[in-house]
Design a protein around this motif. Structure first.
Motif, PDB file in Angstrom:
ATOM      1  N   VAL A  66       0.853  -1.184   0.000  1.00 11.30           N
ATOM      2  CA  VAL A  66       0.000   0.000   0.000  1.00 11.30           C
ATOM      3  C   VAL A  66       0.893   1.240   0.000  1.00 11.30           C
ATOM      4  CG1 VAL A  66      -1.723   1.314   1.291  1.00 11.30           C
ATOM      5  CG2 VAL A  66      -1.873  -1.181   1.200  1.00 11.30           C
ATOM      6  N   GLU A  67       0.731   2.086  -1.016  1.00  7.67           N
ATOM      7  CA  GLU A  67       1.530   3.302  -1.117  1.00  7.67           C
ATOM      8  C   GLU A  67       0.997   4.363  -0.174  1.00  7.67           C
ATOM      9  OE1 GLU A  67       2.880   6.702  -4.364  1.00  7.67           O
ATOM     10  OE2 GLU A  67       1.541   5.086  -4.994  1.00  7.67           O
ATOM     11  N   LEU A  68       1.872   4.844   0.709  1.00  4.25           N
ATOM     12  CA  LEU A  68       1.516   5.925   1.629  1.00  4.25           C
ATOM     13  C   LEU A  68       1.922   7.251   1.015  1.00  4.25           C
ATOM     14  CD1 LEU A  68       2.755   4.393   5.002  1.00  4.25           C
ATOM     15  CD2 LEU A  68       0.466   4.269   3.991  1.00  4.25           C
ATOM     16  N   HIS A  69       1.178   8.296   1.331  1.00  6.56           N
ATOM     17  CA  HIS A  69       1.436   9.625   0.780  1.00  6.56           C
ATOM     18  C   HIS A  69       1.853  10.578   1.887  1.00  6.56           C
ATOM     19  CE1 HIS A  69      -0.297   8.277  -2.985  1.00  6.56           C
ATOM     20  NE2 HIS A  69      -1.257   7.738  -2.260  1.00  6.56           N
ATOM     21  N   THR A  70       2.744  11.487   1.538  1.00  2.78           N
ATOM     22  CA  THR A  70       3.220  12.488   2.486  1.00  2.78           C
ATOM     23  C   THR A  70       2.091  13.448   2.824  1.00  2.78           C
ATOM     24  OG1 THR A  70       5.431  12.350   1.570  1.00  2.78           O
ATOM     25  CG2 THR A  70       4.917  14.316   2.847  1.00  2.78           C
ATOM     26  N   GLN A  79       1.715   9.872   7.573  1.00  4.64           N
ATOM     27  CA  GLN A  79       1.426   9.777   6.151  1.00  4.64           C
ATOM     28  C   GLN A  79      -0.023   9.350   6.050  1.00  4.64           C
ATOM     29  OE1 GLN A  79       4.605   7.189   4.752  1.00  4.64           O
ATOM     30  NE2 GLN A  79       5.736   8.988   4.062  1.00  4.64           N
ATOM     31  N   TYR A  80      -0.547   9.310   4.822  1.00  4.59           N
ATOM     32  CA  TYR A  80      -1.961   8.966   4.688  1.00  4.59           C
ATOM     33  C   TYR A  80      -2.212   8.138   3.446  1.00  4.59           C
ATOM     34  CZ  TYR A  80      -2.639  12.414   0.955  1.00  4.59           C
ATOM     35  OH  TYR A  80      -2.577  13.098  -0.230  1.00  4.59           O
ATOM     36  N   VAL A  81      -3.390   7.556   3.454  1.00  2.28           N
ATOM     37  CA  VAL A  81      -3.915   6.823   2.319  1.00  2.28           C
ATOM     38  C   VAL A  81      -5.429   7.020   2.351  1.00  2.28           C
ATOM     39  CG1 VAL A  81      -4.122   4.631   3.576  1.00  2.28           C
ATOM     40  CG2 VAL A  81      -3.821   4.606   1.104  1.00  2.28           C
ATOM     41  N   VAL A  82      -6.054   6.973   1.193  1.00  2.00           N
ATOM     42  CA  VAL A  82      -7.504   7.122   1.124  1.00  2.00           C
ATOM     43  C   VAL A  82      -8.101   5.741   0.831  1.00  2.00           C
ATOM     44  CG1 VAL A  82      -9.427   8.221  -0.076  1.00  2.00           C
ATOM     45  CG2 VAL A  82      -7.328   9.506   0.347  1.00  2.00           C
ATOM     46  N   PRO A  92       4.457   6.398   9.689  1.00  2.00           N
ATOM     47  CA  PRO A  92       5.301   5.954   8.576  1.00  2.00           C
ATOM     48  C   PRO A  92       6.289   4.839   8.930  1.00  2.00           C
ATOM     49  CG  PRO A  92       5.555   8.320   8.941  1.00  2.00           C
ATOM     50  CD  PRO A  92       4.617   7.813   9.983  1.00  2.00           C
ATOM     51  N   ASP A  93       6.858   4.866  10.129  1.00  2.00           N
ATOM     52  CA  ASP A  93       7.864   3.862  10.485  1.00  2.00           C
ATOM     53  C   ASP A  93       7.280   2.477  10.704  1.00  2.00           C
ATOM     54  OD1 ASP A  93       9.809   5.831  10.367  1.00  2.00           O
ATOM     55  OD2 ASP A  93       9.669   6.284  12.511  1.00  2.00           O
ATOM     56  N   THR A  94       6.105   2.410  11.302  1.00  2.00           N
ATOM     57  CA  THR A  94       5.503   1.114  11.624  1.00  2.00           C
ATOM     58  C   THR A  94       4.392   0.715  10.665  1.00  2.00           C
ATOM     59  OG1 THR A  94       3.857   2.128  13.075  1.00  2.00           O
ATOM     60  CG2 THR A  94       5.960   1.457  14.082  1.00  2.00           C
ATOM     61  N   ARG A  95       3.888   1.691   9.875  1.00  2.00           N
ATOM     62  CA  ARG A  95       2.757   1.498   8.954  1.00  2.00           C
ATOM     63  C   ARG A  95       1.456   1.173   9.706  1.00  2.00           C
ATOM     64  NH1 ARG A  95       4.345   1.640   3.754  1.00  2.00           N
ATOM     65  NH2 ARG A  95       2.464   0.646   3.014  1.00  2.00           N
ATOM     66  N   LYS A  96       1.419   1.503  10.979  1.00  2.00           N
ATOM     67  CA  LYS A  96       0.196   1.291  11.779  1.00  2.00           C
ATOM     68  C   LYS A  96      -0.757   2.461  11.583  1.00  2.00           C
ATOM     69  CE  LYS A  96       1.856  -1.711  15.411  1.00  2.00           C
ATOM     70  NZ  LYS A  96       1.182  -2.904  14.993  1.00  2.00           N
TER      71      LYS A  96
END
Length: 102
Positions: A66-70, A79-82, A92-96
């Protein structure tokens, strides 16, 4: 014996409550949510479809696919994702997932 058992159960409930509180520790102020919504809207990021085994809940970990966005918003270091029309803030470090904006 009954008193010790009750104390043990109460202690477990307190520990469980403490871990729940840690998972809910990220608080985004309404003003911050407004700024984040405006930022995300201007970025025109395509929503993603998560794998079936990933739930959009605080504490869940997003896979590397899953690509995260700044998120270029002052005082917000996530970071975020929709996903399904919701903005999901991610550490960002843990992707939680740390916050879900409906």
């Amino acid at each position: 014996m009954k008193v010790h058992l009750t104390s043990a159960v109460a202690g477990l409930l307190l520990l469980g409550g403490a871990s729940f509180a840690v998972a809910q520790a990220v608080v985004i102020a309404p003003e911050q949510e407004t700024v984040i919504r405006e930022y995300v809207t201007t970025q025109k990021v395509d929503p993603v479809e998560l794998p079936a085994d990933v739930e959009v809940t605080v504490g869940a970990t997003l896979p590397e696919t899953v690509e995260l966005h700044t998120l270029d918003v002052p005082d917000v270091n996530y970071q975020y994702v929709v996903v399904d029309g919701r903005t999901v803030l991610v550490e960002p470090d843990t992707r939680k997932i740390v916050h879900v904006m409906e």
